[in-house]
Design a protein around this motif. Structure first.
Motif, PDB file in Angstrom:
ATOM      1  N   TRP A 178      16.191  -9.919  18.283  1.00  0.00           N
ATOM      2  CA  TRP A 178      16.849 -11.398  18.575  1.00  0.00           C
ATOM      3  C   TRP A 178      15.836 -12.401  18.492  1.00  0.00           C
ATOM      4  CZ3 TRP A 178      21.577 -11.177  22.142  1.00  0.00           C
ATOM      5  CH2 TRP A 178      22.502  -9.882  21.690  1.00  0.00           C
ATOM      6  N   VAL A 179      16.019 -13.360  17.788  1.00  0.00           N
ATOM      7  CA  VAL A 179      14.841 -14.440  18.031  1.00  0.00           C
ATOM      8  C   VAL A 179      15.668 -15.840  18.016  1.00  0.00           C
ATOM      9  CG1 VAL A 179      13.328 -15.825  16.718  1.00  0.00           C
ATOM     10  CG2 VAL A 179      13.100 -13.357  16.483  1.00  0.00           C
ATOM     11  N   PHE A 180      15.473 -16.555  19.264  1.00  0.00           N
ATOM     12  CA  PHE A 180      15.942 -17.758  19.273  1.00  0.00           C
ATOM     13  C   PHE A 180      15.780 -18.551  17.978  1.00  0.00           C
ATOM     14  CE2 PHE A 180      15.600 -17.181  23.880  1.00  0.00           C
ATOM     15  CZ  PHE A 180      16.835 -16.882  24.135  1.00  0.00           C
ATOM     16  N   PRO A 181      16.610 -19.568  17.341  1.00  0.00           N
ATOM     17  CA  PRO A 181      16.480 -20.199  16.222  1.00  0.00           C
ATOM     18  C   PRO A 181      15.835 -21.620  16.486  1.00  0.00           C
ATOM     19  CG  PRO A 181      18.570 -20.286  16.815  1.00  0.00           C
ATOM     20  CD  PRO A 181      18.061 -19.419  17.638  1.00  0.00           C
ATOM     21  N   LYS A 182      15.163 -22.258  15.491  1.00  0.00           N
ATOM     22  CA  LYS A 182      14.673 -23.624  15.977  1.00  0.00           C
ATOM     23  C   LYS A 182      15.624 -24.559  15.503  1.00  0.00           C
ATOM     24  CE  LYS A 182      12.088 -24.242  11.669  1.00  0.00           C
ATOM     25  NZ  LYS A 182      10.833 -24.391  11.056  1.00  0.00           N
ATOM     26  N   THR A 183      16.704 -24.074  14.661  1.00  0.00           N
ATOM     27  CA  THR A 183      17.944 -25.056  14.326  1.00  0.00           C
ATOM     28  C   THR A 183      19.114 -24.496  15.040  1.00  0.00           C
ATOM     29  OG1 THR A 183      16.408 -25.939  12.449  1.00  0.00           O
ATOM     30  CG2 THR A 183      18.963 -26.388  12.651  1.00  0.00           C
ATOM     31  N   GLN A 184      19.947 -25.143  15.628  1.00  0.00           N
ATOM     32  CA  GLN A 184      21.334 -24.679  16.110  1.00  0.00           C
ATOM     33  C   GLN A 184      22.318 -24.980  15.026  1.00  0.00           C
ATOM     34  OE1 GLN A 184      21.750 -23.726  19.551  1.00  0.00           O
ATOM     35  NE2 GLN A 184      19.602 -23.287  19.100  1.00  0.00           N
ATOM     36  N   ASN A 185      23.313 -24.177  15.163  1.00  0.00           N
ATOM     37  CA  ASN A 185      24.608 -24.145  14.380  1.00  0.00           C
ATOM     38  C   ASN A 185      24.491 -24.363  12.831  1.00  0.00           C
ATOM     39  OD1 ASN A 185      26.089 -24.086  16.798  1.00  0.00           O
ATOM     40  ND2 ASN A 185      25.786 -26.454  17.086  1.00  0.00           N
ATOM     41  N   VAL A 186      23.486 -23.308  12.452  1.00  0.00           N
ATOM     42  CA  VAL A 186      23.240 -23.548  10.878  1.00  0.00           C
ATOM     43  C   VAL A 186      24.823 -22.603  10.283  1.00  0.00           C
ATOM     44  CG1 VAL A 186      20.864 -23.420  11.130  1.00  0.00           C
ATOM     45  CG2 VAL A 186      22.027 -21.246  10.966  1.00  0.00           C
ATOM     46  N   THR A 187      24.838 -22.618   8.937  1.00  0.00           N
ATOM     47  CA  THR A 187      25.852 -21.677   8.358  1.00  0.00           C
ATOM     48  C   THR A 187      25.174 -20.403   8.426  1.00  0.00           C
ATOM     49  OG1 THR A 187      26.259 -23.470   6.870  1.00  0.00           O
ATOM     50  CG2 THR A 187      26.956 -21.513   6.118  1.00  0.00           C
ATOM     51  N   PRO A 188      26.176 -19.324   9.046  1.00  0.00           N
ATOM     52  CA  PRO A 188      25.766 -18.219   9.048  1.00  0.00           C
ATOM     53  C   PRO A 188      25.325 -17.501   7.669  1.00  0.00           C
ATOM     54  CG  PRO A 188      27.661 -18.466  10.184  1.00  0.00           C
ATOM     55  CD  PRO A 188      27.480 -19.626   9.394  1.00  0.00           C
ATOM     56  N   ARG A 189      24.474 -16.729   7.732  1.00  0.00           N
ATOM     57  CA  ARG A 189      23.851 -15.797   6.469  1.00  0.00           C
ATOM     58  C   ARG A 189      23.340 -14.475   6.802  1.00  0.00           C
ATOM     59  NH1 ARG A 189      18.509 -15.818   6.788  1.00  0.00           N
ATOM     60  NH2 ARG A 189      18.236 -15.303   4.660  1.00  0.00           N
ATOM     61  N   TYR A 190      23.431 -13.782   5.514  1.00  0.00           N
ATOM     62  CA  TYR A 190      22.844 -12.290   5.771  1.00  0.00           C
ATOM     63  C   TYR A 190      21.850 -12.112   4.500  1.00  0.00           C
ATOM     64  CZ  TYR A 190      23.240  -7.127   5.751  1.00  0.00           C
ATOM     65  OH  TYR A 190      22.916  -6.117   5.652  1.00  0.00           O
ATOM     66  N   ASP A 191      20.961 -11.079   4.687  1.00  0.00           N
ATOM     67  CA  ASP A 191      20.215 -10.422   3.727  1.00  0.00           C
ATOM     68  C   ASP A 191      19.560  -9.260   4.278  1.00  0.00           C
ATOM     69  OD1 ASP A 191      18.904 -10.749   1.327  1.00  0.00           O
ATOM     70  OD2 ASP A 191      17.329 -11.951   2.051  1.00  0.00           O
ATOM     71  N   GLN A 192      19.276  -8.500   3.128  1.00  0.00           N
ATOM     72  CA  GLN A 192      18.456  -7.335   3.630  1.00  0.00           C
ATOM     73  C   GLN A 192      17.648  -7.091   2.478  1.00  0.00           C
ATOM     74  OE1 GLN A 192      22.132  -4.669   3.565  1.00  0.00           O
ATOM     75  NE2 GLN A 192      20.483  -3.015   2.887  1.00  0.00           N
ATOM     76  N   ILE A 193      16.270  -6.346   2.519  1.00  0.00           N
ATOM     77  CA  ILE A 193      15.517  -6.023   1.476  1.00  0.00           C
ATOM     78  C   ILE A 193      15.008  -4.528   1.888  1.00  0.00           C
ATOM     79  CG2 ILE A 193      14.657  -8.354   1.022  1.00  0.00           C
ATOM     80  CD1 ILE A 193      11.954  -7.521   2.537  1.00  0.00           C
ATOM     81  N   SER A 194      14.464  -3.983   0.944  1.00  0.00           N
ATOM     82  CA  SER A 194      13.599  -2.674   1.002  1.00  0.00           C
ATOM     83  C   SER A 194      11.936  -3.330   1.200  1.00  0.00           C
ATOM     84  CB  SER A 194      13.861  -1.701  -0.272  1.00  0.00           C
ATOM     85  OG  SER A 194      12.881  -0.841  -0.077  1.00  0.00           O
ATOM     86  N   THR A 195      11.523  -2.465   1.872  1.00  0.00           N
ATOM     87  CA  THR A 195      10.025  -2.959   2.082  1.00  0.00           C
ATOM     88  C   THR A 195       9.177  -1.851   1.140  1.00  0.00           C
ATOM     89  OG1 THR A 195       9.687  -1.594   3.824  1.00  0.00           O
ATOM     90  CG2 THR A 195      10.505  -3.912   4.391  1.00  0.00           C
ATOM     91  N   GLN A 196       9.590  -1.110   0.639  1.00  0.00           N
ATOM     92  CA  GLN A 196       9.032  -0.150  -0.273  1.00  0.00           C
ATOM     93  C   GLN A 196       7.771  -0.744  -1.162  1.00  0.00           C
ATOM     94  OE1 GLN A 196      11.611   2.847  -1.891  1.00  0.00           O
ATOM     95  NE2 GLN A 196      12.142   3.721  -0.080  1.00  0.00           N
ATOM     96  N   ASP A 197       8.107  -1.561  -1.956  1.00  0.00           N
ATOM     97  CA  ASP A 197       7.324  -2.321  -2.740  1.00  0.00           C
ATOM     98  C   ASP A 197       6.394  -3.080  -2.105  1.00  0.00           C
ATOM     99  OD1 ASP A 197       8.617  -0.998  -4.979  1.00  0.00           O
ATOM    100  OD2 ASP A 197       9.854  -2.819  -5.305  1.00  0.00           O
ATOM    101  N   LEU A 198       6.622  -3.503  -0.661  1.00  0.00           N
ATOM    102  CA  LEU A 198       5.524  -4.412  -0.024  1.00  0.00           C
ATOM    103  C   LEU A 198       4.357  -3.490   0.736  1.00  0.00           C
ATOM    104  CD1 LEU A 198       8.121  -6.567   1.531  1.00  0.00           C
ATOM    105  CD2 LEU A 198       7.304  -6.808  -0.539  1.00  0.00           C
ATOM    106  N   ALA A 199       4.889  -2.168   0.923  1.00  0.00           N
ATOM    107  CA  ALA A 199       3.952  -1.557   1.958  1.00  0.00           C
ATOM    108  C   ALA A 199       2.418  -1.351   1.367  1.00  0.00           C
ATOM    109  CB  ALA A 199       4.640  -0.149   2.219  1.00  0.00           C
ATOM    110  N   LYS A 200       1.495  -1.541   2.303  1.00  0.00           N
ATOM    111  CA  LYS A 200       0.142  -1.207   2.206  1.00  0.00           C
ATOM    112  C   LYS A 200      -0.438  -0.241   3.144  1.00  0.00           C
ATOM    113  CE  LYS A 200      -0.616  -5.756   0.013  1.00  0.00           C
ATOM    114  NZ  LYS A 200      -1.209  -7.009   0.300  1.00  0.00           N
TER     115      LYS A 200
END
Length: 237
Positions: A119-141
Motif C-alpha cells: 500500500w502506498v499513500f496517494p498524493k491526490t485524494q478521492n480520485v476515481t477508482p481504477r484497476y490495471d494489471q500487466i505481465s512483466t515478462q517482456d520487461l524483464a532484464k
C-alpha cells in the motif's frame, strides 16, 4: 546515505491457518510505533494463502494498492466489475480513491499462492477508482533493474497516483548493479525476494528489507543468485 534495517525475523507475523502473513510495517493486530511506514510506503505484507482460501469482499479508500504474485494464481474481483487472475510475473494495481470493494482468493485448491501486498499513500485524494494489471515478462532484464511502476501513464509498467517508482532485479552471483533515483529527496525501500546481497558492507538475506535515504543512487552486489524489489517513494506525505 542513511539506512534503517528490517530483518526478515523482525517482521510482524499473523497466522490465521488459511493465511500466513509477515508484516514489514504495522498492520492489523501487529502494531509497532517505530515501524508505521517508510515515507509514503505504508504496507508491505508477504502473504501465503492456502488452496481455495482468500480474502472476502472488503473496502478500501484513498490508497494505491499493488499486488505482486510470487507463486500460484490469485483471483481478484471488485466493485468496478473486474474479475481477473494474476500470477507470477504479473503486477496488479488498484487506485482505491473515493472507495472500492474487492476480494482476493487462491484460484487453485491444491497449492498455496504467495504474493506481496503493498500500500502506498496517494498524493491526490478521492480520485476515481481504477484497476490495471500487466505481465512483466517482456520487461524483464537479467542482471539489471527494470521498472514495473511509475507515476506516468506512458512509462514502462503500471502507474499510480504518487511520485513513486518500483523496479525488479534478477541478478547472477557476483554482479553489481546501480540504481539511480528518479526524483530528488525520494527514498528507497529495498526488499530481498531471493538470495543474498551486499549494500555498502551491509549483508542482506532473503526477505530482509532496508530503507535508504539522503542519497541519489545505490550499488548492490549479489553474493548469490538474487531477486530484489526496489520501491522508490517520497519521504514526506
Amino acid at each position: 546515505m542513511k539506512t534503517i534495517l528490517h530483518t526478515a525475523e523482525s517482521r510482524g507475523k499473523a497466522d490465521h491457518g488459511w493465511l500466513n502473513s509477515y508484516h514489514s510495517f504495522s498492520f492489523a493486530n501487529y502494531h509497532n510505533p517505530e515501524r508505521m511506514n517508510f515515507g509514503v510506503l505504508r504496507v508491505l505484507n508477504d502473504d501465503t494463502v492456502s488452496g481455495g482460501q482468500g480474502f472476502g469482499q472488503h473496502p478500501h479508500k484513498n490508497m494505491e494498492i499493488i499486488s505482486i504474485p510470487l507463486k500460484g494464481d490469485l483471483e481478484h474481483k471488485d466493485s468496478m466489475g473486474n474479475t481477473t487472475v494474476i500470477k507470477e510475473g504479473d503486477v496488479q494495481v488498484m487506485s482505491a480513491g473515493t472507495g472500492v470493494f474487492h476480494s482476493e482468493y487462491n484460484k487453485n485448491k491444491n497449492e498455496d499462492v504467495k504474493f506481496l501486498q503493498i500500500w502506498v499513500f496517494p498524493k491526490t485524494q478521492n480520485v476515481t477508482p481504477r484497476y490495471d494489471q500487466i505481465s512483466t515478462q517482456d520487461l524483464a532484464k537479467k542482471n539489471s533493474f527494470y521498472q514495473i511502476l511509475s507515476p506516468n501513464k506512458t512509462d514502462q509498467g503500471v502507474w499510480i497516483h504518487q511520485d513513486a517508482w518500483f523496479s525488479l532485479g534478477d541478478f547472477e552471483s557476483g554482479v553489481t548493479s546501480t540504481y539511480t533515483l528518479n526524483k530528488v529527496n525520494n527514498g528507497l525501500y529495498l526488499f530481498v525476494l531471493e538470495g543474498n546481497v551486499n549494500l555498502k558492507g551491509q549483508e542482506l538475506k532473503k526477505r530482509d528489507g532496508i530503507g535508504i535515504w539522503d542519497t541519489n543512487k545505490i550499488s548492490i552486489t549479489a553474493n548469490s543468485p538474487s531477486k530484489l524489489l526496489v520501491m522508490e517513494v517520497p519521504m514526506e506525505m
